[in-house]
Design an enzyme around this catalytic site. Structure first.
Site, PDB file in Angstrom:
ATOM      1  CD  GLU A 100      -3.079   0.876   0.361  1.00 25.84           C
ATOM      2  OE1 GLU A 100      -3.106   0.137  -0.521  1.00 25.84           O
ATOM      3  OE2 GLU A 100      -3.958   1.704   0.300  1.00 25.84           O
ATOM      4  CB  THR A 122     -11.273   7.368 -11.281  1.00 21.86           C
ATOM      5  OG1 THR A 122     -10.041   7.162 -10.510  1.00 21.86           O
ATOM      6  CG2 THR A 122     -12.322   7.172 -10.280  1.00 21.86           C
TER       7      THR A 122
HETATM    8  C1  DMJ Z   1     -10.916   2.619  -6.854  1.00 19.63           C
HETATM    9  O1  DMJ Z   1     -12.112   2.806  -6.194  1.00 19.63           O
HETATM   10  C2  DMJ Z   1     -10.585   3.753  -7.674  1.00 19.63           C
HETATM   11  O2  DMJ Z   1      -9.724   3.469  -8.556  1.00 19.63           O
HETATM   12  C3  DMJ Z   1     -10.413   5.265  -7.156  1.00 19.63           C
HETATM   13  O3  DMJ Z   1      -9.857   6.205  -7.945  1.00 19.63           O
HETATM   14  C4  DMJ Z   1      -9.158   5.074  -6.198  1.00 19.63           C
HETATM   15  N1  DMJ Z   1      -9.101   3.786  -5.463  1.00 19.63           N
HETATM   16  C5  DMJ Z   1      -9.803   2.581  -5.835  1.00 19.63           C
HETATM   17  C6  DMJ Z   1      -8.904   1.451  -6.358  1.00 19.63           C
HETATM   18  O4  DMJ Z   1      -7.613   1.405  -5.366  1.00 19.63           O
END
Ligand code: DMJ
Length: 670
Positions: free
Chosen positions: A533, A644
């Site tokens: 992480e 995203t």
């Molecule tokens: C997802 O839910 C999306 O990519 C978000 O933008 C960031 N975190 C998580 C994945 O790690």
């Protein structure tokens, strides 16, 4: 003859003293001598220790993992001490889902907004026509103003209904991939030392089959043990509905999986998901949900399913949900709160955050523009345009946006800037807004360029071993550690290279490649070949698993996402190779009988599981892997932008989207 090696001190064997092996006198003399020797050693050791302790760390040569050029205090923890102090127990779980416990009881996640188009731009614009084939000539395109989100959807309803599902067009012709030498550990990275090594054929069809099989295992396990719940606990073999979605059962994994099932050609499974949505998905529930998470996973997933399949149900559902999220924007500034109750519309911010979160308020733009696009209702795009305007007008000390904005005053909160959790997708959506507008949304592009330039100046550094990394900026100091989530930026920099100002195309492509390299190293240096992480490249030669870092891997996509973009943009086979390494490691260590689970410590060769199959594993990680081994014409980047959460949304080609009289033809993968 055996070679003799000089062992480093800590490995030397010290002969043990044996009283039986010598005469009494000899023994006494030896004992006296030994006592003196021991006293001498103790005195010398104490002196050295005292001198060592008083010297500054830099003189002693100990790299300080988290502190930067100007840092004065010791940092330790992954998230700044201040941030942590400010938090109240309730953590909406925003972007950063770090600790395992946090992950399990997740609270809402992160938003980010964006929108940026000026009122004037909006006025000048000609209406965009949704769903039509993009046949528009380049000249026509140039003459038009920025793409208009809020246009009437003139799409013929019947056309939409009749459309046949888009099929993932897969055939891959890129077969040959060169193998690489084993990366060297604890050695300074030598770029591309491997290039000329001949390798075996890299069969992309086999790779796709394997990724599809992994998807089926994740999906079937979810179906069997957690159907309708948000996520699966693969060891306990039951569902979870956590606080991100107000503990409501919203079938988040189903919605998040639709696009992946679709592009993999798993149409029967897609239909099963669709049926559940038709019959069971109810947004009229008394649940406090994260605006950001509801947007990226549910709105993004439903929109994408609508565009891919043309099924009206997804449009109905997405609009129903969007209207329930709108009350979150009713704040004195129009900057939305992080949490909203789906039934009552009551809204509030995360109690631990110093305002609304940049990545949350800045990650609404793509979806809200598309909502306007498919409904003809301008309200959605107006909300996000307004946020963008406010953010653009604010003061940007050092050129940086901060992670928090007060929705009541419109002022910045804590002086923190990050490309990882709390900031990340705000920058991503600036670039993607420009791309989704067919490169007409120049305001978004300008904001992106300026922000990235400031980020490079303030947050991007080389490690002691020469690797490029992105740190976190806090009150003028840089923490020299990087989060897994920041790894998405490699792909973003590369994607933004074309169109960057001052002939910096090569530069940004290179920056993307360097971040991809660093993130690959973060995987390669662990026992399980999966990245933690958080990591501190300065410590890789000495303390890679330092206690101030978070060692878990929770099935996140960002590193693979960057490989995917780097592959599409460069076709350098190493990205496929790296992606395949990650896929194998996931299959080996995260796969359990009841699905896929995150890992608590990637440095331990004895994997322990966190017992969560994140919905983004199916939405993003497996989708990017599958696309990495597919041809570029499966969701080509000129025509699709991924939100995203990796949900593909069509580029709005000034009035003509991809959808239209001729449905997009994607050949079934198998
Ligand atoms: C997802 O839910 C999306 O990519 C978000 O933008 C960031 N975190 C998580 C994945 O790690």
């Amino acid at each position: 003859m055996a070679k003799t090696y000089l062992l480093p001190l800590y490995d030397r064997r010290v002969p043990t003293f044996s009283s039986r092996a010598s005469s009494f006198l000899h023994r006494r003399a030896t004992q006296r001598l030994s006592k003196r020797l021991i006293i001498l050693i103790l005195v010398a050791f104490t002196l050295c220790f005292a001198v060592f302790s008083f010297l500054p760390k830099k003189v002693v040569g100990i790299p300080d993992p988290y502190q930067g050029e100007t840092l004065e205090h010791d940092v330790e923890d992954r998230q700044s001490q201040d941030e942590m102090k400010d938090r109240e127990p309730v953590e909406p779980n925003v972007k950063d889902k770090q600790s395992q416990d946090e992950m399990k009881d997740r609270e809402p996640v992160e938003p980010n907004v964006k929108d940026k188009q000026s009122q004037d731009e909006m006025k000048d614009r000609e209406p965009v026509e949704p769903n039509v084939k993009d046949k528009q000539s380049q000249d026509e395109m140039k003459d038009r103003g920025p793409v208009e989100p809020n246009v009437k959807d003139k799409q013929n309803e019947d056309e939409m209904k009749d459309r046949e599902p888009v099929e993932p067009n897969v055939k891959d012709k890129q077969d040959m991939i060169r193998d690489r030498e084993e990366p060297e550990h604890n050695v300074e990275y030598k770029q591309d030392k491997i290039r000329d090594v001949e390798e075996p054929e890299f069969d992309t069809e086999d790779k796709r089959d394997k990724i599809r099989e992994m998807m089926m295992h994740a999906w079937h396990s979810y179906k069997m043990y957690a159907w309708g719940h948000n996520e699966l606990r693969p060891l306990a073999k039951r569902g979870i509905d956590d606080r991100m979605f107000g503990n409501a059962k919203l079938g988040v994994t189903i919605v998040d999986s639709l696009g992946t099932l679709y592009i993999m050609g798993l149409h029967e499974e897609f239909k099963i998901g669709q049926q559940w949505i038709e019959q069971n998905l109810d947004f009229d529930v008394n649940a406090d949900v994260s605006l950001f998470e509801a947007n990226i996973r549910l709105i993004g997933g439903l929109l994408s399913a609508y565009y891919l399949s043309g099924q009206e149900i997804f449009k109905l559902k997405v609009v129903e949900l969007a209207d329930k999220l709108l009350p979150a924007f009713n704040t004195p500034t129009g900057i939305p709160h992080g949490v909203v109750n789906l039934r009552s519309g009551a809204h509030y911010g995360w109690s631990w955050a110093s305002g609304s979160i940049l990545s949350e308020i800045g990650t609404l733009h793509l979806e809200f523009v598309h909502l306007t696009y498919i409904t003809g209702n301008p309200v959605y795009s107006q909300k996000v345009m307004h946020i963008r305007k406010l953010l653009a007008k604010m003061d940007h000390p050092n050129g940086l946006y901060r992670n928090f904005v007060d929705p009541h005053t419109g002022h910045w909160g804590q002086h923190h800037t990050s490309v990882g959790g709390l900031g990340d997708s705000f920058y991503e959506y600036l670039l993607k807004s420009w791309l989704m507008s067919n490169k007409t949304d120049r305001e978004a592009r300008k904001m992106y360029d300026d922000a990235i330039e400031a980020i490079e100046r303030n947050l991007i550094r080389k490690s002691t071993g020469g690797l490029t990394f992105i740190g976190d900026w806090e009150y003028g100091n840089l923490k020299r550690k990087m989060g897994h989530m920041s790894c998405f930026a490699g792909g973003m920099f590369a994607m933004g290279a074309k169109g960057s100002p001052n002939n910096k195309e090569e530069h940004y492509l290179q920056l993307g490649a360097e971040i991809a390299q660093t993130c690959h190293e973060s995987y390669d240096r662990t026992a399980l070949k999966l990245g933690p992480e958080t990591f501190a490249p300065d410590l890789w030669a000495t303390r890679p698993a330092d206690s101030g870092l978070v060692r878990s891997y929770i099935l996140r996509p960002e590193v693979i996402e960057t490989y995917f973009y780097m592959w599409r943009l460069t076709h350098d086979p190493k990205y496929r190779q790296w992606g395949w390494e990650a896929a194998q490691a996931i299959n080996k260590y995260c796969r359990v009988n009841g699905g896929f689970s995150g890992l608590t410590n990637v440095y331990s060769s004895n994997p322990t599981h966190d017992d969560v199959q994140q919905s983004f594993f199916l939405a993003e990680t497996l989708k990017y892997l599958y696309l990495l081994f597919s041809n570029d014409d499966l969701l080509p980047l000129e025509n699709w932008v991924f939100n995203t959460e990796a949900h593909p949304l069509p580029v709005l080609h000034n009035g003509h989207s991809l959808l239209g009289s001729d449905p997009i033809q994607i050949d079934a993968a198998w």
